[in-house]
Design an enzyme around this catalytic site. Structure first.
Site, PDB file in Angstrom:
ATOM      1  N   TYR A   1      -2.393  -1.458  59.316  1.00  0.00           N
ATOM      2  CA  TYR A   1      -1.514  -2.336  58.538  1.00  0.00           C
ATOM      3  C   TYR A   1      -0.582  -1.502  57.654  1.00  0.00           C
ATOM      4  CZ  TYR A   1      -0.164  -6.347  55.630  1.00  0.00           C
ATOM      5  OH  TYR A   1       0.551  -7.331  54.969  1.00  0.00           O
TER       6      TYR A   1
ATOM      7  N   VAL B   1       6.515 -12.430  68.638  1.00  0.00           N
ATOM      8  CA  VAL B   1       7.380 -11.344  68.159  1.00  0.00           C
ATOM      9  C   VAL B   1       6.993  -9.984  68.727  1.00  0.00           C
ATOM     10  CG1 VAL B   1       7.988 -12.551  66.009  1.00  0.00           C
ATOM     11  CG2 VAL B   1       6.073 -10.923  66.009  1.00  0.00           C
TER      12      VAL B   1
HETATM   13  P1  NAI Z   1      -0.054 -16.221  57.413  1.00  0.00           P
HETATM   14  O1  NAI Z   1      -1.210 -15.816  58.234  1.00  0.00           O
HETATM   15  O2  NAI Z   1      -0.152 -17.434  56.568  1.00  0.00           O
HETATM   16  O3  NAI Z   1       1.261 -16.346  58.331  1.00  0.00           O
HETATM   17  C1  NAI Z   1       1.547 -15.461  59.378  1.00  0.00           C
HETATM   18  C2  NAI Z   1       2.237 -16.241  60.480  1.00  0.00           C
HETATM   19  O4  NAI Z   1       2.658 -15.309  61.497  1.00  0.00           O
HETATM   20  C3  NAI Z   1       1.333 -17.276  61.155  1.00  0.00           C
HETATM   21  O5  NAI Z   1       1.982 -18.530  61.228  1.00  0.00           O
HETATM   22  C4  NAI Z   1       1.114 -16.708  62.556  1.00  0.00           C
HETATM   23  O6  NAI Z   1       0.951 -17.702  63.571  1.00  0.00           O
HETATM   24  C5  NAI Z   1       2.415 -15.914  62.755  1.00  0.00           C
HETATM   25  N1  NAI Z   1       2.275 -14.893  63.809  1.00  0.00           N
HETATM   26  C6  NAI Z   1       1.282 -13.979  63.939  1.00  0.00           C
HETATM   27  N2  NAI Z   1       1.482 -13.247  65.047  1.00  0.00           N
HETATM   28  C7  NAI Z   1       2.628 -13.699  65.622  1.00  0.00           C
HETATM   29  C8  NAI Z   1       3.346 -13.342  66.794  1.00  0.00           C
HETATM   30  N3  NAI Z   1       2.923 -12.366  67.607  1.00  0.00           N
HETATM   31  N4  NAI Z   1       4.486 -14.001  67.072  1.00  0.00           N
HETATM   32  C9  NAI Z   1       4.918 -15.013  66.270  1.00  0.00           C
HETATM   33  N5  NAI Z   1       4.259 -15.407  65.152  1.00  0.00           N
HETATM   34  C10 NAI Z   1       3.121 -14.750  64.848  1.00  0.00           C
HETATM   35  O7  NAI Z   1       0.245 -14.949  56.479  1.00  0.00           O
HETATM   36  P2  NAI Z   1       1.358 -14.669  55.354  1.00  0.00           P
HETATM   37  O8  NAI Z   1       0.658 -14.133  54.183  1.00  0.00           O
HETATM   38  O9  NAI Z   1       2.279 -15.798  55.198  1.00  0.00           O
HETATM   39  O10 NAI Z   1       2.108 -13.437  56.056  1.00  0.00           O
HETATM   40  C11 NAI Z   1       3.510 -13.373  56.237  1.00  0.00           C
HETATM   41  C12 NAI Z   1       3.940 -11.924  56.088  1.00  0.00           C
HETATM   42  O11 NAI Z   1       3.703 -11.499  54.748  1.00  0.00           O
HETATM   43  C13 NAI Z   1       3.189 -10.945  56.981  1.00  0.00           C
HETATM   44  O12 NAI Z   1       4.106 -10.006  57.519  1.00  0.00           O
HETATM   45  C14 NAI Z   1       2.225 -10.268  56.019  1.00  0.00           C
HETATM   46  O13 NAI Z   1       1.878  -8.972  56.442  1.00  0.00           O
HETATM   47  C15 NAI Z   1       3.066 -10.244  54.765  1.00  0.00           C
HETATM   48  N6  NAI Z   1       2.356 -10.039  53.518  1.00  0.00           N
HETATM   49  C16 NAI Z   1       1.412 -10.940  53.082  1.00  0.00           C
HETATM   50  C17 NAI Z   1       0.756 -10.712  51.897  1.00  0.00           C
HETATM   51  C18 NAI Z   1      -0.303 -11.628  51.382  1.00  0.00           C
HETATM   52  O14 NAI Z   1      -1.005 -11.269  50.424  1.00  0.00           O
HETATM   53  N7  NAI Z   1      -0.461 -12.825  51.924  1.00  0.00           N
HETATM   54  C19 NAI Z   1       1.040  -9.520  51.070  1.00  0.00           C
HETATM   55  C20 NAI Z   1       2.085  -8.678  51.605  1.00  0.00           C
HETATM   56  C21 NAI Z   1       2.702  -8.932  52.787  1.00  0.00           C
END
Ligand code: NAI
Length: 248
Positions: free
Chosen positions: A153, A61
């Site tokens: 972030y 992305v």
């Molecule tokens: P996660 O680490 O489980 O999932 C993130 C996914 O994004 C992974 O599958 C990773 O491979 C993918 N990714 C990372 N860089 C990428 C790139 N350049 N291109 C394509 N895919 C890429 O983390 P989670 O928690 O599911 O995060 C999802 C969203 O939620 C993020 O935007 C995070 O900032 C947000 N978020 C998460 C919170 C939490 O407490 N877990 C709280 C608030 C927001």
């Protein structure tokens, strides 16, 4: 009835994976998009095992041409795009006075530019196809609340909130909604650093009910926001944080 098509970035893990499963369970066709091919294909297998329909498309992305290709390939495969969930993200930890600049730029590139590219690609494609779709972007309570050690972030999540509002204004004449969702503390691999630092108990206390939010709970809220019945939810931020930002 034509099935909806949902493109979900970050679909290989955490919130993204659970959202892929949720949309598929509800009968939508899902494009699982992620950098991580092996885990992304695993999400597709999980959906297929439940009788759902999905394909995997690899995307970085942080690269606009990759996001454009994702949307093009999704439409080639399924003929349309109704939902774009710009959700992929990285933690991007680091204090402001000793900021690792590579990490700073990477965090902005993935979390902020990645969402911008997704809005542009999906918005243009929906407009071209005359689809009254919805673009949902993952922000965070950290788009509102400061916490030490995560300078870049915070910058990106604040940007996601304002990009969602301004894009909603411009896409409304085309019948396309843009909404940000703001999770709180969700139990996914992205918070492993907090676990390692022994900070999980203090995070738990900020969540109503005293437990980290489950990614499937966030996924269900994202699904609700995507429905036509949620048409009044537009250009705003939906807190999916179990009260994290509501009390101290
Ligand atoms: P996660 O680490 O489980 O999932 C993130 C996914 O994004 C992974 O599958 C990773 O491979 C993918 N990714 C990372 N860089 C990428 C790139 N350049 N291109 C394509 N895919 C890429 O983390 P989670 O928690 O599911 O995060 C999802 C969203 O939620 C993020 O935007 C995070 O900032 C947000 N978020 C998460 C919170 C939490 O407490 N877990 C709280 C608030 C927001």
């Amino acid at each position: 009835m034509t099935k909806r098509v949902a493109v979900i970035t970050g679909g290989a893990s955490g919130i993204g994976r659970e959202t892929c499963l949720q949309f598929a369970r509800k009968g939508d066709r899902v494009v699982v998009a992620d950098f991580n091919e092996a885990a992304g294909r695993e999400t597709v297998e999980m959906i297929e095992a439940e009788g759902g329909e999905a394909i995997f498309i690899q995307v970085d992305v942080s690269k606009q041409e990759s996001v454009n290709a994702l949307v093009d390939q999704a439409v080639q495969a399924y003929g349309r795009i109704d939902v774009m969930f710009n959700n992929a993200g990285i933690g991007g930890a680091g204090p402001v006075l000793s900021q690792n600049m590579d990490l700073y730029h990477r965090t902005i590139a993935v979390n902020q530019h990645g969402v911008a590219y997704g809005i542009m690609a999906a918005g243009n494609k929906m407009k071209e196809l005359g689809i009254r779709g919805v673009i949902i972007n993952t922000a965070s309570v950290f788009g509102f609340l400061a916490s030490p050690g995560t300078f870049a972030y915070h910058a990106t999540k604040g940007a996601v909130i304002m990009m969602s509002k301004s894009a909603a204004l411009e896409l409304a004449p085309h019948g396309i909604r843009v909404v940000a969702v703001a999770p709180g503390a969700v139990d996914t691999p992205i918070i492993q650093g907090y676990k390692d630092a022994g900070m999980i108990d203090s995070m738990r206390q900020k969540v109503m009910g005293g437990e980290l939010t489950k990614p499937e709970t966030v996924a269900k809220s994202v699904y609700l926001v995507s429905l036509d019945e949620a048409e009044a939810i537009n250009g705003s931020v939906v807190m999916v944080d179990q009260g994290y930002a509501s009390f101290k």
